[in-house]
Design an enzyme around this catalytic site. Structure first.
Site, PDB file in Angstrom:
ATOM      1  N   ALA A  60       0.874  -1.174   0.000  1.00 50.26           N
ATOM      2  CA  ALA A  60       0.000   0.000   0.000  1.00 50.26           C
ATOM      3  C   ALA A  60       0.914   1.227   0.000  1.00 50.26           C
ATOM      4  CB  ALA A  60      -0.864  -0.005   1.253  1.00 50.26           C
ATOM      5  N   GLY A  99       0.612  -5.138   0.801  1.00 52.23           N
ATOM      6  CA  GLY A  99      -0.555  -5.178  -0.087  1.00 52.23           C
ATOM      7  C   GLY A  99      -0.241  -5.845  -1.408  1.00 52.23           C
ATOM      8  N   GLU A 102      -0.723  -9.418  -0.730  1.00 51.33           N
ATOM      9  CA  GLU A 102      -2.160  -9.620  -0.485  1.00 51.33           C
ATOM     10  C   GLU A 102      -2.932  -9.617  -1.794  1.00 51.33           C
ATOM     11  OE1 GLU A 102      -2.153  -6.432   2.479  1.00 51.33           O
ATOM     12  OE2 GLU A 102      -3.126  -7.840   3.839  1.00 51.33           O
ATOM     13  N   GLU A 122       4.395  -5.520   7.252  1.00 50.58           N
ATOM     14  CA  GLU A 122       3.625  -4.514   7.988  1.00 50.58           C
ATOM     15  C   GLU A 122       4.036  -4.393   9.449  1.00 50.58           C
ATOM     16  OE1 GLU A 122       2.524  -6.640   5.856  1.00 50.58           O
ATOM     17  OE2 GLU A 122       0.939  -5.832   4.601  1.00 50.58           O
TER      18      GLU A 122
HETATM   19  N1  T1G Z   1       4.628   3.335  -0.059  1.00 50.37           N
HETATM   20  C1  T1G Z   1       5.068   4.546  -0.474  1.00 50.37           C
HETATM   21  N2  T1G Z   1       6.317   4.783  -0.947  1.00 50.37           N
HETATM   22  C2  T1G Z   1       7.136   3.725  -1.006  1.00 50.37           C
HETATM   23  C3  T1G Z   1       6.762   2.425  -0.596  1.00 50.37           C
HETATM   24  C4  T1G Z   1       5.436   2.259  -0.114  1.00 50.37           C
HETATM   25  N3  T1G Z   1       4.981   1.071   0.257  1.00 50.37           N
HETATM   26  N4  T1G Z   1       7.827   1.605  -0.783  1.00 50.37           N
HETATM   27  C5  T1G Z   1       8.816   2.361  -1.287  1.00 50.37           C
HETATM   28  N5  T1G Z   1       8.415   3.623  -1.423  1.00 50.37           N
HETATM   29  C6  T1G Z   1       9.200   4.729  -1.979  1.00 50.37           C
HETATM   30  C7  T1G Z   1      10.390   5.074  -1.103  1.00 50.37           C
HETATM   31  O1  T1G Z   1       9.999   5.996  -0.088  1.00 50.37           O
HETATM   32  C8  T1G Z   1      11.332   5.686  -2.104  1.00 50.37           C
HETATM   33  O2  T1G Z   1      10.850   7.001  -2.378  1.00 50.37           O
HETATM   34  C9  T1G Z   1      11.073   4.873  -3.380  1.00 50.37           C
HETATM   35  O3  T1G Z   1       9.763   4.294  -3.208  1.00 50.37           O
HETATM   36  C10 T1G Z   1      12.072   3.771  -3.554  1.00 50.37           C
HETATM   37  O4  T1G Z   1      12.096   3.047  -2.321  1.00 50.37           O
HETATM   38  C11 T1G Z   1      -2.484  -2.981   2.982  1.00 50.37           C
HETATM   39  C12 T1G Z   1      -1.022  -1.734   4.853  1.00 50.37           C
HETATM   40  C13 T1G Z   1       9.758  -2.069  -2.198  1.00 50.37           C
HETATM   41  C14 T1G Z   1      11.774  -3.312  -1.337  1.00 50.37           C
HETATM   42  O5  T1G Z   1       6.624  -2.008   3.890  1.00 50.37           O
HETATM   43  O6  T1G Z   1      10.629  -2.323   1.348  1.00 50.37           O
HETATM   44  O7  T1G Z   1       1.021  -2.728   2.256  1.00 50.37           O
HETATM   45  O8  T1G Z   1      12.889   8.293  -1.665  1.00 50.37           O
HETATM   46  O9  T1G Z   1      14.557   3.322  -1.898  1.00 50.37           O
HETATM   47  O10 T1G Z   1      15.588  -0.027  -2.294  1.00 50.37           O
HETATM   48  O11 T1G Z   1      -1.640  -4.730   4.299  1.00 50.37           O
HETATM   49  O12 T1G Z   1      10.931   0.277  -0.921  1.00 50.37           O
HETATM   50  O13 T1G Z   1      12.571   7.624  -4.072  1.00 50.37           O
HETATM   51  O14 T1G Z   1      11.061   9.355  -3.020  1.00 50.37           O
HETATM   52  O15 T1G Z   1      13.196   1.577  -0.634  1.00 50.37           O
HETATM   53  O16 T1G Z   1      14.379  -0.552  -4.499  1.00 50.37           O
HETATM   54  C15 T1G Z   1       4.048  -2.612   3.122  1.00 50.37           C
HETATM   55  C16 T1G Z   1       8.257  -0.865   1.810  1.00 50.37           C
HETATM   56  C17 T1G Z   1       3.324  -1.319   3.107  1.00 50.37           C
HETATM   57  C18 T1G Z   1       7.535  -2.201   1.708  1.00 50.37           C
HETATM   58  C19 T1G Z   1      12.037  -1.339  -2.815  1.00 50.37           C
HETATM   59  N6  T1G Z   1       5.196  -2.542   2.241  1.00 50.37           N
HETATM   60  N7  T1G Z   1       9.183  -0.663   0.717  1.00 50.37           N
HETATM   61  O17 T1G Z   1      13.320  -1.065  -2.300  1.00 50.37           O
HETATM   62  O18 T1G Z   1      13.647   1.312  -3.125  1.00 50.37           O
HETATM   63  S1  T1G Z   1       1.931  -1.350   4.186  1.00 50.37           S
HETATM   64  C20 T1G Z   1       6.417  -2.232   2.723  1.00 50.37           C
HETATM   65  C21 T1G Z   1      10.326  -1.411   0.624  1.00 50.37           C
HETATM   66  C22 T1G Z   1       0.845  -2.380   3.385  1.00 50.37           C
HETATM   67  C23 T1G Z   1      -1.240  -3.691   3.434  1.00 50.37           C
HETATM   68  C24 T1G Z   1      -0.315  -2.835   4.196  1.00 50.37           C
HETATM   69  C25 T1G Z   1      11.254  -1.028  -0.497  1.00 50.37           C
HETATM   70  C26 T1G Z   1      11.182  -1.946  -1.713  1.00 50.37           C
HETATM   71  P1  T1G Z   1      11.905   8.146  -2.817  1.00 50.37           P
HETATM   72  P2  T1G Z   1      13.446   2.320  -1.887  1.00 50.37           P
HETATM   73  P3  T1G Z   1      14.330  -0.110  -3.097  1.00 50.37           P
END
Ligand code: T1G
Length: 690
Positions: A60, A99, A102, A122
């Site tokens: 998400a 997500g 999911e 999460e």
């Molecule tokens: N939401 C918004 N922005 C995100 C994002 C996310 N989930 N993931 C990454 N970004 C942005 C990050 O801030 C950066 O922005 C750019 O993308 C590159 O990220 C409903 C509620 C996917 C493995 O916890 O682990 O889903 O600085 O440098 O090294 O149940 O990003 O370029 O402006 O990390 O290639 C759950 C979080 C969310 C995964 C990629 N998901 N992200 O790594 O790039 S909650 C996460 C990561 C959810 C559901 C629930 C990593 C990545 P900017 P990056 P990367």
């Protein structure tokens, strides 16, 4: 946002929302619309869900949390998949997280590329999966295995996911043809295998195993509200007929957690860590220098650990010493560390041998002549460092980057002994260098932009977390640490005992208190540093003068009987503290844990404010990122600056004024920036460098 292409009866929906296909409002709406279109399209018999870029779906959109939700929310989109009459197969080419997984689990089939990783992280954001993850994963891989995966938040490889049953197959090359084939086979068979309909994994044995793991998890971390919520959500779905009711439980728990301060802090830390990569004056157009080979000066613990970072990243590295014995000992230590990792299975034997093979030893600085980067990790002494850099200046090839691993010292003064100050900067690795992610990249006065940009890229290439800092004594992390150490010593004289201070700090969320930390690191280090650079720590110095260096001598602030790692109180130390307090004419009193925390942490925040005023750190989030990743500040409190905002800067400033009066230490007075924010009702979060 979602490309829609129909060919041979199959609609291929391709998500395109760079950089990580986060499921923000616009993408959710576009996906929902495309699914509706495919369902209504009579030429379509089956559907494939693919994504552009190296990430399938990164989850998400975390930046939307806490803001008004725009329909359709993700569960709504997944319900459309549930209600669909045409099979949907997910083609997972990269990370499917939160997500993203999911979404894939709500499809009727899943195939993955070998490099894909799948997980529900999460928990690391202080929440739990909020779109059916706590219900579908248990039905795919058993409740106990699913609970463990959601509790750690760690992703699994595509291969492991296939073994567990999360994906149906791992496919090399272009995933879409294979996904199309699987989708058409499902259409031909008339089957619509929904994960929500499965009950075969919800066996009594698996349910019992889950309850045992749940009890363990709650016992280990009773304060973690999201762990309790995860248990409740998974437990609600153990009854095969309870899917919809359990999804409602999950959703309610998720909504509550999104508002929890712990989750807000963790989400702040997530973005702060990424924002640290944005350095004023640098851009993706800033030139970079090629780094294909490295040299490390010094085969000690730090030098060896730094060399391992390069070897692990596939970069050949030469470790240089002045004396053969020291070199051999250093290389033996490195080989032993790799052997241990291979024995534990954290790396393969082939990786062990490859990495060891990338590290060569040599005697004499002239061996650094061809390295693209030279990192000095010699003794923490300015004269030693200046001598090395002066010699390197005449040896290293033009354009080589010359870095010092100093923890405190003036990088400008080191650069000044070379004829190439523009090529010099600091790379302050944290010990153990091959484990700790954080590296403070010290931008000296004359460091060239391309040198800094190259160092930051190198940090990511070494799988580190590089944060740019300016030149001052101790840069950001250690400069703030010195404030906490000074306050901790002062508390001893005023009446708090070492175990009380440590208990307050571990109760706050640190893994160790300051005095246990001193005993672990060695009291002799601080003692020597204060002798070299000034400063007083009456109790710690007295202990060091008694030869009580901490764990390494079995006695420090605490006593460590027969090599124990956890110390016990020592009446001799407490008598010494009382005697020292009397000698300083300080009347002693007791302190509550809250008072101890305020006395220790507010001066840290105050130093952070000064660091921002001086431009040593670009933003408060950089300070928080450093303390979370270098000093174990509890991430669920967001770092010292974020935490101070939650306490309220007015009360922090007022307390500091009181501490200055109580201790007679004017440096406790609020820094101008802190005073200004406190008076205006501002927060560090709103502060921007001018
Ligand atoms: N939401 C918004 N922005 C995100 C994002 C996310 N989930 N993931 C990454 N970004 C942005 C990050 O801030 C950066 O922005 C750019 O993308 C590159 O990220 C409903 C509620 C996917 C493995 O916890 O682990 O889903 O600085 O440098 O090294 O149940 O990003 O370029 O402006 O990390 O290639 C759950 C979080 C969310 C995964 C990629 N998901 N992200 O790594 O790039 S909650 C996460 C990561 C959810 C559901 C629930 C990593 C990545 P900017 P990056 P990367």
């Amino acid at each position: 946002m979602v490309r829609y292409e129909v060919d041979g009866g199959v609609a291929v929906l391709t998500l395109a929302n760079p950089p990580v296909n986060a499921l923000g409002a616009a993408l959710r709406a576009a996906l929902d619309e495309a699914l509706a279109r495919a369902e209504a399209d009579e030429s379509v018999r089956a559907i494939v869900l693919a994504a552009e870029g190296k990430v399938f779906v990164g989850g998400a959109d975390i930046s939307e949390f806490g803001k008004p939700l725009h329909a359709p929310n993700l569960p709504d989109v997944l319900e459309r998949l549930d209600a669909g009459r045409k099979p949907v197969v997910a083609a997972i080419g990269g990370a499917a997280l939160g997500g993203g997984l999911e979404l894939a689990m709500a499809c009727h089939g899943r195939i993955a590329a070998p490099a894909a990783k799948l997980g529900l992280p999460e928990i690391k954001l202080g929440i739990i999966p909020g779109a059916g993850g706590t219900q579908r994963l248990p039905r795919l891989i058993r409740p106990d295995a699913a609970f463990t995966m959601m509790l750690t938040g760690e992703p699994v490889s595509a291969e492991t996911a296939a073994g567990l049953g999360i994906v149906d197959a791992v496919v090399l090359g272009d995933l879409v043809p294979a996904a199309r084939t699987q989708a058409l086979e499902l259409a031909d068979s008339g089957a619509l295998p929904r994960v929500r309909d499965r009950a075969d994994r919800l066996t009594p044995e698996a349910r019992q195993a889950f309850e045992a793991k749940a009890a363990e998890a709650v016992k280990r971390d009773p304060e973690a509200t999201n762990v309790h919520a995860l248990v409740r959500a998974v437990r609600a779905g153990l009854d095969p007929d309870a899917f919809d009711a359990a999804v409602a439980v999950e959703r309610a728990e998720f909504r509550t957690l999104v508002e929890d301060p712990r989750s807000k802090a963790l989400r702040y830390a997530f973005f702060a860590e990424r924002e640290a990569a944005r350095v004023p004056g640098l851009s993706k157009d800033t030139p970079r220098r090629p780094i294909e080979t490295a040299a490390v000066i010094g085969a000690g613990t730090m030098g060896g650990g730094i060399a391992m970072c390069f070897a692990n990243a596939g970069i050949p590295v030469t470790v240089i010493e002045t004396e053969a014995g020291a070199l051999e000992r250093g290389l033996d230590r490195v080989r032993g560390l790799y052997a241990g990792s291979a024995k534990r299975g954290s790396i393969t034997e082939a990786q062990r041998d490859e990495r060891i093979g990338r590290i060569t030893g040599a005697i004499g600085l002239e061996n650094a002549a061809q390295a693209d980067i030279v990192i000095e990790a010699a003794f923490e002494d300015m004269a030693v460092k200046r001598e090395i850099f002066s010699k390197l200046d005449g040896i290293a090839k033009p354009g080589a980057i010359l870095a010092t691993n100093t923890s405190y010292l003036d990088v400008d003064a080191i650069a000044a002994v070379t004829g190439r100050p523009q090529d010099v900067l600091g790379l302050h690795f944290f010990s153990p260098a091959n484990v700790m992610r954080l590296v403070e990249v010290v931008r000296a006065g004359k460091t060239a932009p391309d040198v800094l940009a190259t160092a930051l890229d190198l940090g990511k290439r070494l799988n580190k977390l590089p944060v740019t800092v300016g030149v001052c004594f101790g840069f950001v992390g250690n400069r703030i640490l010195e404030r906490r150490s000074r306050a901790a010593e002062r508390l001893l004289l005023e009446g708090a005992l070492p175990h009380e201070v440590d208990a307050a700090v571990t109760g706050f969320g640190f893994r160790m208190g300051p005095f246990a930390m001193s005993d672990l690191a060695g009291l002799d280090i601080g003692w020597r540093s204060r002798k070299d650079f000034g400063g007083r720590a009456p109790v710690a110095d007295a202990l060091a003068e008694m030869g009580r260096f901490g764990q390494k001598t079995g006695r420090g602030f605490f006593v460590y009987s027969d090599g124990a790692r956890t110390g016990t109180r020592d009446p001799e130390v407490e008598a010494l503290i009382e005697k020292t307090a009397a000698e300083h004419g300080i009347a002693r009193r007791s302190f509550t844990p809250d008072e101890i925390i305020a006395r220790l942490m507010y001066p840290m925040v105050n130093e952070g404010a000064r660091i921002l005023e001086e431009g040593i750190a670009a933003r408060p989030g950089d300070i928080d990122t450093i303390w979370i990743n270098g000093y174990n500040w509890p991430a669920w409190r967001g770092g010292p600056m974020h935490w101070a905002d939650t306490v309220g800067l007015k009360s922090v400033a007022e307390a500091l004024t009181r501490f200055a009066r109580e201790t007679g230490d004017d440096s406790q007075e609020p820094a101008p920036l802190l005073r200004k924010l406190a008076e205006s009702g501002g927060r560090f979060a709103d502060w921007k460098a001018r």
